[in-house]
Motif scaffolding. Structure first.
Motif, PDB file in Angstrom:
ATOM      1  N   VAL A 254      28.288  23.023 -58.986  1.00 22.99           N
ATOM      2  CA  VAL A 254      28.651  21.782 -58.452  1.00 22.99           C
ATOM      3  C   VAL A 254      28.645  21.821 -56.944  1.00 22.99           C
ATOM      4  O   VAL A 254      29.516  22.883 -56.440  1.00 22.99           O
ATOM      5  CB  VAL A 254      29.625  20.951 -58.978  1.00 22.99           C
ATOM      6  N   ALA A 255      28.099  21.141 -56.024  1.00 22.92           N
ATOM      7  CA  ALA A 255      28.354  21.106 -54.637  1.00 22.92           C
ATOM      8  C   ALA A 255      28.657  19.798 -54.044  1.00 22.92           C
ATOM      9  O   ALA A 255      28.005  18.886 -54.191  1.00 22.92           O
ATOM     10  CB  ALA A 255      27.124  21.633 -53.684  1.00 22.92           C
ATOM     11  N   ASP A 256      30.113  19.614 -53.667  1.00 21.99           N
ATOM     12  CA  ASP A 256      30.603  18.414 -53.291  1.00 21.99           C
ATOM     13  C   ASP A 256      30.226  17.004 -54.354  1.00 21.99           C
ATOM     14  O   ASP A 256      29.764  16.047 -53.775  1.00 21.99           O
ATOM     15  CB  ASP A 256      30.107  17.979 -51.867  1.00 21.99           C
ATOM     16  N   GLY A 257      30.550  17.430 -55.434  1.00 22.01           N
ATOM     17  CA  GLY A 257      30.470  16.342 -56.527  1.00 22.01           C
ATOM     18  C   GLY A 257      29.056  16.242 -57.056  1.00 22.01           C
ATOM     19  O   GLY A 257      29.166  15.627 -58.059  1.00 22.01           O
ATOM     20  N   ARG A 258      28.061  16.928 -56.701  1.00 21.50           N
ATOM     21  CA  ARG A 258      26.770  16.914 -57.063  1.00 21.50           C
ATOM     22  C   ARG A 258      26.397  18.033 -57.982  1.00 21.50           C
ATOM     23  O   ARG A 258      26.454  19.141 -57.457  1.00 21.50           O
ATOM     24  CB  ARG A 258      25.797  16.583 -55.998  1.00 21.50           C
ATOM     25  N   ILE A 259      25.802  17.901 -59.192  1.00 17.69           N
ATOM     26  CA  ILE A 259      25.523  19.020 -59.912  1.00 17.69           C
ATOM     27  C   ILE A 259      24.066  19.337 -59.516  1.00 17.69           C
ATOM     28  O   ILE A 259      23.208  18.995 -59.343  1.00 17.69           O
ATOM     29  CB  ILE A 259      25.343  18.521 -61.567  1.00 17.69           C
ATOM     30  N   SER A 260      24.360  20.926 -59.357  1.00 17.73           N
ATOM     31  CA  SER A 260      22.882  21.554 -59.005  1.00 17.73           C
ATOM     32  C   SER A 260      22.592  22.232 -59.876  1.00 17.73           C
ATOM     33  O   SER A 260      21.251  22.786 -59.790  1.00 17.73           O
ATOM     34  CB  SER A 260      23.291  22.359 -57.669  1.00 17.73           C
ATOM     35  N   GLN A 261      23.060  22.795 -60.934  1.00 19.13           N
ATOM     36  CA  GLN A 261      22.610  23.402 -61.991  1.00 19.13           C
ATOM     37  C   GLN A 261      23.474  23.300 -63.249  1.00 19.13           C
ATOM     38  O   GLN A 261      24.757  23.068 -63.211  1.00 19.13           O
ATOM     39  CB  GLN A 261      22.574  24.885 -61.726  1.00 19.13           C
ATOM     40  N   LEU A 262      22.892  23.344 -64.450  1.00 21.49           N
ATOM     41  CA  LEU A 262      23.713  23.480 -65.694  1.00 21.49           C
ATOM     42  C   LEU A 262      22.672  23.997 -66.854  1.00 21.49           C
ATOM     43  O   LEU A 262      21.414  23.567 -66.809  1.00 21.49           O
ATOM     44  CB  LEU A 262      23.964  21.719 -66.107  1.00 21.49           C
ATOM     45  N   ALA A 263      23.225  24.762 -67.511  1.00 17.95           N
ATOM     46  CA  ALA A 263      22.564  25.531 -68.439  1.00 17.95           C
ATOM     47  C   ALA A 263      21.942  24.528 -69.531  1.00 17.95           C
ATOM     48  O   ALA A 263      22.323  23.669 -70.126  1.00 17.95           O
ATOM     49  CB  ALA A 263      23.465  26.478 -69.280  1.00 17.95           C
ATOM     50  N   LEU A 264      20.509  24.757 -69.384  1.00 18.60           N
ATOM     51  CA  LEU A 264      19.658  23.947 -70.426  1.00 18.60           C
ATOM     52  C   LEU A 264      19.208  24.544 -71.820  1.00 18.60           C
ATOM     53  O   LEU A 264      18.991  23.926 -72.742  1.00 18.60           O
ATOM     54  CB  LEU A 264      18.201  23.516 -69.613  1.00 18.60           C
ATOM     55  N   GLU A 265      19.337  25.831 -71.445  1.00 19.60           N
ATOM     56  CA  GLU A 265      18.816  26.519 -72.680  1.00 19.60           C
ATOM     57  C   GLU A 265      19.531  26.319 -74.129  1.00 19.60           C
ATOM     58  O   GLU A 265      19.009  26.393 -75.112  1.00 19.60           O
ATOM     59  CB  GLU A 265      18.570  28.179 -72.425  1.00 19.60           C
ATOM     60  N   PRO A 266      20.944  26.545 -74.039  1.00 17.94           N
ATOM     61  CA  PRO A 266      21.689  26.214 -75.261  1.00 17.94           C
ATOM     62  C   PRO A 266      21.463  24.902 -75.782  1.00 17.94           C
ATOM     63  O   PRO A 266      21.263  24.929 -76.941  1.00 17.94           O
ATOM     64  CB  PRO A 266      23.110  26.305 -74.824  1.00 17.94           C
ATOM     65  N   LEU A 267      21.262  23.825 -74.901  1.00 16.76           N
ATOM     66  CA  LEU A 267      20.917  22.511 -75.495  1.00 16.76           C
ATOM     67  C   LEU A 267      19.739  22.256 -76.095  1.00 16.76           C
ATOM     68  O   LEU A 267      19.317  21.751 -77.338  1.00 16.76           O
ATOM     69  CB  LEU A 267      21.277  21.608 -74.326  1.00 16.76           C
TER      70      LEU A 267
END
Length: 263
Positions: free
Chosen positions: A115-128
């Protein structure tokens, strides 16, 4: 057609947000049973479930000011306490789903969010994606996150689902809360809200009952319109999770004219 549905169970639905860590266990058990019934009636249903933090995470986050940033040792202890509170509610939710016959698995956002200044830039998608492929119901939730600008912050369930929607392209996002939809100033359901009609309904939105560090109904409606704008194939519906049977009906047929549709 993509049969993927995102479902968010609001924190105010699952808990009493005017009290600290007050779980509505009977509501949670019924919702779990309704999800199980929908999966039985529609075997092809693929579901990603998210839930708010309610009187667990929001109370702790407001106490420590975590959303605004985390810098010193005391704030980092608060950050850890908020994480613990949010996870406690998540364990209740997943436990109820499993007890109700839903093969749910928790995927903690803070474990992979960038996260950068409250905005998600990356979140793991593979497990989902792997959970969906295995026939499981992945469960995400509002959580703390490490932030390259703020040190630490809070990422809401809506923000998480916004990020996931761009990658997974669900056809519906269903938001189950306490009310029958978005209500006007006379207490009547607004059937549809668009970008053009938003200014007319803003005075009716008001604030959230109880503590909500992520902005209340105005922030939720605005964020969902932003998401619908960015994903033209996505429809959003806000409805009551307190009306028995309604969740099952909407999971089977999300196009039913119930609650408020955001388009």
């Amino acid at each position: 057609m993509n049969d993927l549905i995102f479902l968010k169970l609001g924190g105010s639905l699952l808990t009493d947000k005017t009290q600290t860590e007050a779980l509505r266990g009977d509501v949670l058990a019924r919702l779990a049973a309704e999800i199980a019934a929908a999966r039985a009636a529609a075997p092809g249903l693929r579901l990603v479930l998210g839930h708010g933090s309610g009187s667990f995470g929001h109370v702790a986050a407001a106490r420590h000011g975590t959303r605004q940033g985390v810098k010193n040792a005391e704030q980092w202890r608060g950050f850890a306490a908020v994480s613990d509170a949010a996870s406690r509610l998540n364990r209740h939710v997943v436990g109820a789903l499993l007890a109700g016959g839903v093969p749910a698995i928790s995927l903690q956002p803070s474990a992979s969010a960038q996260v950068a200044d409250g905005r998600i830039s990356q979140l793991a998608l593979e497990p989902l994606a792997a959970a969906l492929a295995a026939g499981l119901v992945p469960v995400v939730f509002g959580d703390v996150a490490f932030d390259s600008v703020r040190g630490g912050t809070i990422i809401s369930t809506e923000e998480i689902m916004d990020y996931l929607a761009h990658a997974l392209q669900p056809r519906w996002l269903l938001l189950a809360g306490e009310t029958a939809g978005v209500l006007d100033q006379d207490g009547q359901i607004i059937p549809t809200i668009t970008r053009a009609t938003l200014p007319d309904v803003l005075p009716a939105l008001g604030g959230s009952r109880g503590i909500d560090v992520t902005g209340g109904m105005i922030a939720k409606v605005t964020a969902m319109l932003d998401l619908a704008d960015a994903r033209p194939g996505l429809a959003v519906r806000i409805f009551s999770g307190l009306e028995p049977g309604l969740l099952t009906r909407l999971l089977i047929d999300p196009a039913l004219p119930l609650g408020t549709r955001l388009a």
